[in-house]
Design an enzyme around this catalytic site. Sequence first.
Site, PDB file in Angstrom:
ATOM      1  N   ASP A  92       0.852  -1.197   0.000  1.00 29.07           N
ATOM      2  CA  ASP A  92       0.000   0.000   0.000  1.00 29.07           C
ATOM      3  C   ASP A  92       0.880   1.238   0.000  1.00 29.07           C
ATOM      4  OD1 ASP A  92      -2.350   1.499   0.003  1.00 29.07           O
ATOM      5  OD2 ASP A  92      -2.508   1.528   2.180  1.00 29.07           O
ATOM      6  N   LEU A  93       1.887   1.218  -0.852  1.00 26.43           N
ATOM      7  CA  LEU A  93       2.862   2.303  -0.850  1.00 26.43           C
ATOM      8  C   LEU A  93       2.347   3.462  -1.693  1.00 26.43           C
ATOM      9  CD1 LEU A  93       5.710   2.639   0.429  1.00 26.43           C
ATOM     10  CD2 LEU A  93       6.623   2.316  -1.872  1.00 26.43           C
TER      11      LEU A  93
END
Length: 282
Positions: free
Chosen positions: A176-177
């Site tokens: 979830d960067l």
Amino acid sequence: MNQSPAETALSRAMIRWSLTKATPVAETHTSWIFRVEQNGRNYAAIKILKPETAAEERRGSLLLNWYQGEGAATVFDMHGDTLFMEWLDGGTLGEPARAGRDDEATIAISTVVANLHRPRADAPEDLIGLREHFAALFATDVRVWPHTARDLYARACGIALKLFDRPSAAIPLHGDLHHDNILASDRGWLAIDPKGLIGDPAYELANVYRNPAGATALAANPRRIAALTDAFESRLGYNRKRVLGWAAAHSALAACWDLAEGNPIATDLAVLPLLLSAYDQA
């Protein structure tokens, strides 16, 4: 008076790690976060996972611990569903990106990813594979998409299937960067809140293309898409077609999640056609 679960966990953390003061900072749908003091001088953070989401969040917490502070916030210790962590008091990487310094943000993201993807032994178990992560994309009824965008959904599904049919090396992924999950610190930019996935390294960059939040005009710019892809190819060595393929597939996946929750998908409707076009030309 009975304590709440958060108060009980915080009290135990204060004793366990000899902390002297706690200040509430944030409550999210997954956790409570406090700034704490050590010896009246140094700040640290306590993150307490909420019971209803603890199983999922625990996976990400174990991955954060595995990074050992390289490219990510340092976890000093863990006990149950409570993390004793490095305090990061800087802003997010979304701030320079939204303020016209997107090139600076892109370089920072590349550096963070290079650090997160360094080879390390003994990866955490129970990381979620990308096929499972993408389940909602394939399970979505195309009729929930706007009529004019159903071809975008179909194309993104096809690209995702092609990527799965031609697998690459699988590594642990933050999962979830994006700009607002990267914070400033005196050690540089550091990632927080990983999901805990495993799969193609090129997927790590997918969410960057549709971010930062609130900057649709920036995200839906073909020159920006090209600049991101150039940077990730030159700085990280990742295949540009796979990077763009995952970016398009993830944009459609994120739209499916939002549609399921009744949220608008304006950003993905603006970005996805451009990602598909860039994928075709790569």
